[in-house]
Design an enzyme around this catalytic site. Structure first.
Site, PDB file in Angstrom:
ATOM      1  N   LYS A 137       0.826  -1.203   0.000  1.00 18.94           N
ATOM      2  CA  LYS A 137       0.000   0.000   0.000  1.00 18.94           C
ATOM      3  C   LYS A 137       0.861   1.255   0.000  1.00 18.94           C
ATOM      4  CE  LYS A 137      -2.017   1.700   3.659  1.00 18.94           C
ATOM      5  NZ  LYS A 137      -2.880   1.899   4.840  1.00 18.94           N
ATOM      6  N   ASP A 155      -6.605   1.476   0.998  1.00 18.64           N
ATOM      7  CA  ASP A 155      -6.663   1.624   2.445  1.00 18.64           C
ATOM      8  C   ASP A 155      -8.068   1.268   2.918  1.00 18.64           C
ATOM      9  OD1 ASP A 155      -8.236   3.761   1.654  1.00 18.64           O
ATOM     10  OD2 ASP A 155      -7.139   5.263   2.811  1.00 18.64           O
TER      11      ASP A 155
END
Length: 231
Positions: A137, A155
């Site tokens: 991420k 997220d």
């Protein structure tokens, strides 16, 4: 006869997949209401962005900005932050969750940037993910925001929005990421990450989505959206 397994996502009612024809209008409407599809983290260099994103894991952008607004005027290069050491860095970031482990990761990352990358932030996933505290991420955020690569950093906001709206449904973040990249038109993909985060942060909120103020209400496949029209 095999059973159909319906996946449910945490804190999110079941969603149906959004028709492909609705995906482009979905983002065009978000673009019409979100003027600046950019991160809310404060940074003035690729290195500052990298450190801010490492610090933002399981923390709010607001708390990270409070910390880095104090840190960066004092130290904003790999050499300068490394010179602080873990104990010197901690007072600047102690308002952020998990600051002890993050201080350790940031110092190690600074050392690796100095030793392995000539103090420059790498522009590829493999090298970014070799740095302490940098997972998929974080790497996606840096590749997208710093280097203009059409990546999708999933997220909690994007995971929720993808599943709730039916834009990309799945039981884990990697599946949702892959589905988003596959379904979003290429010319919209660069900014899609920020549109989805900001939409999730301010409109499609976890407990009380503001469906009455949602610009993509018609495209959204959230089965309970009518219940939240007054919000």
């Amino acid at each position: 006869m095999s059973k159909t397994v319906k996946h449910k996502t945490a804190d999110t009612p079941p969603s149906r997949l959004m028709p492909k024809r609705n995906v482009r209008p979905f983002f065009e409407k978000l673009a019409a209401t979100i003027e600046e599809p950019v991160t809310e983290l404060h940074f003035d260099s690729n290195f500052e962005l990298l450190i801010a994103v490492i610090l933002s894991a399981q923390a709010t952008d607001v708390s990270v900005n409070i910390a880095t607004d104090q840190l960066y005027p004092v130290a904003n290069t790999p050499e300068a932050i490394y010179a602080l050491g873990e104990e010197g860095l901690k007072p600047y970031i102690q308002n952020i969750g998990l600051y002890n482990s993050k201080a350790k990761n940031v110092i190690k990352t600074c050392r690796d940037l100095i030793d392995k990358f000539d103090s420059q932030v790498p522009d590829n996933r493999k090298d970014l993910e070799s740095l302490a505290g940098v997972g998929r991420k974080t790497a996606n955020v840096v590749l997208n925001t710093a280097f203009g690569q059409p990546t999708m950093a999933v997220d909690t906001h994007i995971f929720r929005v993808g599943n709730r709206t039916g834009l990309a449904t799945g039981k884990n973040v990697l599946f949702v990421e892959q589905k988003l990249v596959a379904r979003i038109p290429e010319d919209l993909l660069l900014d899609a990450h920020h549109y989805l985060i900001l939409h999730g942060r301010y409109t499609c909120q976890a407990r009380t989505p503001k469906c009455g103020a949602c610009p993509v209400y018609e495209e959204c496949m959230f089965k309970d959206k009518a219940k939240f029209l007054e919000l």
